[in-house]
Scaffold this active site. Structure first.
Site, mmCIF file in Angstrom:
data_model
loop_
_atom_site.group_PDB
_atom_site.id
_atom_site.type_symbol
_atom_site.label_atom_id
_atom_site.label_comp_id
_atom_site.label_asym_id
_atom_site.label_seq_id
_atom_site.Cartn_x
_atom_site.Cartn_y
_atom_site.Cartn_z
ATOM 1 N N TYR A 146 0.811 -1.218 0.000
ATOM 2 C CA TYR A 146 0.000 0.000 0.000
ATOM 3 C C TYR A 146 0.844 1.268 0.000
ATOM 4 O O TYR A 146 0.388 2.324 -0.442
ATOM 5 C CB TYR A 146 -0.912 0.031 1.236
ATOM 6 C CG TYR A 146 -2.186 -0.762 1.099
ATOM 7 C CD1 TYR A 146 -2.159 -2.119 0.869
ATOM 8 C CD2 TYR A 146 -3.427 -0.134 1.220
ATOM 9 C CE1 TYR A 146 -3.336 -2.844 0.768
ATOM 10 C CE2 TYR A 146 -4.604 -0.846 1.115
ATOM 11 C CZ TYR A 146 -4.554 -2.200 0.886
ATOM 12 O OH TYR A 146 -5.723 -2.906 0.785
ATOM 13 N N LYS A 195 3.795 -15.267 2.921
ATOM 14 C CA LYS A 195 4.015 -16.027 1.690
ATOM 15 C C LYS A 195 5.533 -16.266 1.606
ATOM 16 O O LYS A 195 6.202 -15.883 0.645
ATOM 17 C CB LYS A 195 3.481 -15.215 0.494
ATOM 18 C CG LYS A 195 3.469 -15.969 -0.823
ATOM 19 C CD LYS A 195 2.432 -17.073 -0.890
ATOM 20 C CE LYS A 195 2.565 -17.871 -2.186
ATOM 21 N NZ LYS A 195 1.712 -19.078 -2.196
HETATM 22 C C1 IPM Z 1 -10.244 -1.582 4.054
HETATM 23 C C2 IPM Z 1 -10.536 -1.017 2.691
HETATM 24 C C3 IPM Z 1 -9.419 -0.056 2.302
HETATM 25 C C4 IPM Z 1 -8.122 -0.853 2.306
HETATM 26 C C5 IPM Z 1 -9.643 0.668 0.960
HETATM 27 C C6 IPM Z 1 -10.930 1.453 0.968
HETATM 28 C C7 IPM Z 1 -8.480 1.558 0.584
HETATM 29 O O1 IPM Z 1 -10.673 -2.049 1.770
HETATM 30 O O2 IPM Z 1 -10.168 -0.778 5.019
HETATM 31 O O3 IPM Z 1 -10.103 -2.796 4.168
HETATM 32 O O4 IPM Z 1 -7.815 -1.504 1.309
HETATM 33 O O5 IPM Z 1 -7.417 -0.808 3.303
#
Ligand code: IPM
Ligand code: MG
Length: 361
Positions: A146, A195
């Site tokens: 992320y 993994k």
């Molecule tokens: C979550 C959601 C978020 C994530 C999105 C909305 C960016 O899916 O909080 O799980 O992927 O973290």
């Protein structure tokens, strides 16, 4: 006690479910003698509409100034909403990722519990669901894919996109410590999911988790590959206590875990930093298809508010009262449409909030 809460209603069903969660918090405050001050904060699409960006510095500062943040959900329909014509860094989700990072909310707790009353809504076979389950997914929230380097380019006329999965040992250690601490208060078992048969980041993850485990001799540690974990969740969910995992795996597994509880509308979450501060939000999204219809299930948000009472304010009695109200109302047969089953009474979002508030006294 004075509770300073920043509220991010967000988009879609966000405002409806936050309204019900505030109703419950207000009832708790009334019954147990607390004072709550709410500050409204714009984020996601709601912020884009006003400020042109999904998260402003003022919003971050307002959140920081509070003891905790209560959030609904952000985002819209990705195919029809104008928000998704914007570049990725200006879309609603960027606001959520931005606030997680800005507030250093690295530990995401997502409890998945099968309530006896909802076993009919559980899509698993009876012989599996009858064992029940109660697990805590501990998802790393500010690292990994992320937040790694990301870009899209073109090389010799071929389009190419890159996302990077990085973790350093400190990022792994601090989430592992949180995972083991939580396990000590539960059934003392940690399943670390990775993994490691393919990824270097997972091999480091495994090593650091083992180092941390050495400080928790009472906790049983097992390692599980993420693909196997996805399978085990539907085959034998009762085996899990704490699932400790990195950001992306946790995102995926927590949706799967929520579905086997009967509905994603039941799954709460807390995102914590190193202090008592936390952001509390349901694990589900903004469900734009049902926004404004009054049929959303507010329980995940209400249970998130209960987590806030427990983790930020140390108000265990109050948190218990909210969680017990949910159990009682389910036992009495009230259901929102997502968890409806034969013989139960279907209620809307607001009615569910009213019923729950009445149970707290
Ligand atoms: C979550 C959601 C978020 C994530 C999105 C909305 C960016 O899916 O909080 O799980 O992927 O973290
Ligand atoms: Mg998700």
């Amino acid at each position: 006690m004075k509770l300073n809460i920043a509220c991010i209603e967000g988009d879609g069903i966000g405002p409806e479910i936050v309204t019900e969660a505030k109703k419950i918090l207000d009832k708790v405050a009334e019954v147990y003698g607390h004072e709550i001050v709410y500050t409204n904060v714009l984020m996601g699409g709601a912020s884009i509409d006003v400020h042109g960006v999904p998260l402003t510095e003022e919003a971050v500062n307002a959140a920081k100034a509070a003891d905790a943040v209560l959030m609904g959900s952000i985002g819209g329909d990705t195919t029809t909403s104008p928000w998704y014509k914007l570049p990725p860094e200006l879309r609603p989700e960027a606001g959520l990722l931005g606030i997680r990072k800005a507030l250093n909310l690295f530990a995401n707790l997502r409890p998945a519990v099968l309530y006896e009353e909802l076993s009919d809504a559980c899509p698993l076979k009876k012989e599996i669901s009858s064992a029940g389950f109660d697990m805590m997914i501990m998802r790393e929230l500010t690292g990994g894919l992320y937040f790694g380097e990301r870009y899209t380019t073109e090389e010799n006329g071929i389009r190419k996109a890159v996302d990077t999965l990085t973790y350093d040992e400190n990022e792994i250690r601090r989430i592992a410590v949180k995972g083991f601490d939580i396990a000590m208060k539960r059934k003392k078992k940690v399943t670390s999911v990775d993994k490691a048969n393919v990824l270097d980041s997972s091999r480091l993850w495994r090593k650091v988790v083992e180092e941390v485990a050495a400080d928790y001799p009472e906790v049983t540690l097992e390692h599980m590959l993420v693909d196997n974990c996805a399978m085990q969740l539907v085959k034998n969910p009762a085996q899990f206590d704490v699932i400790l995992t990195e950001n992306m795996f946790g995102d995926i597994l927590s949706d799967e875990a929520s579905m086997i509880t009967g509905s994603i509308g039941m799954l709460a979450s807390a995102s914590l930093n190193d202090s008592k501060f936390g952001l509390y939000e349901p694990s589900h999204g903004s469900a734009p298809d049902i926004a404004g219809k009054g049929i959303a299930n507010p329980i995940a948000t209400i249970l998130s508010a209960a987590m806030m009472l427990r983790y930020t304010f140390d108000l265990d009695k109050e948190a218990d009262a909210v969680e017990n109200a949910v159990k009682t109302i389910l036992r009495k047969g009230y259901r929102t449409i997502d968890i409806m089953s034969e013989g139960c009474t279907q209620v809307g979002c607001k009615e569910m909030g009213d019923l729950l508030a009445d149970e707290i006294n």
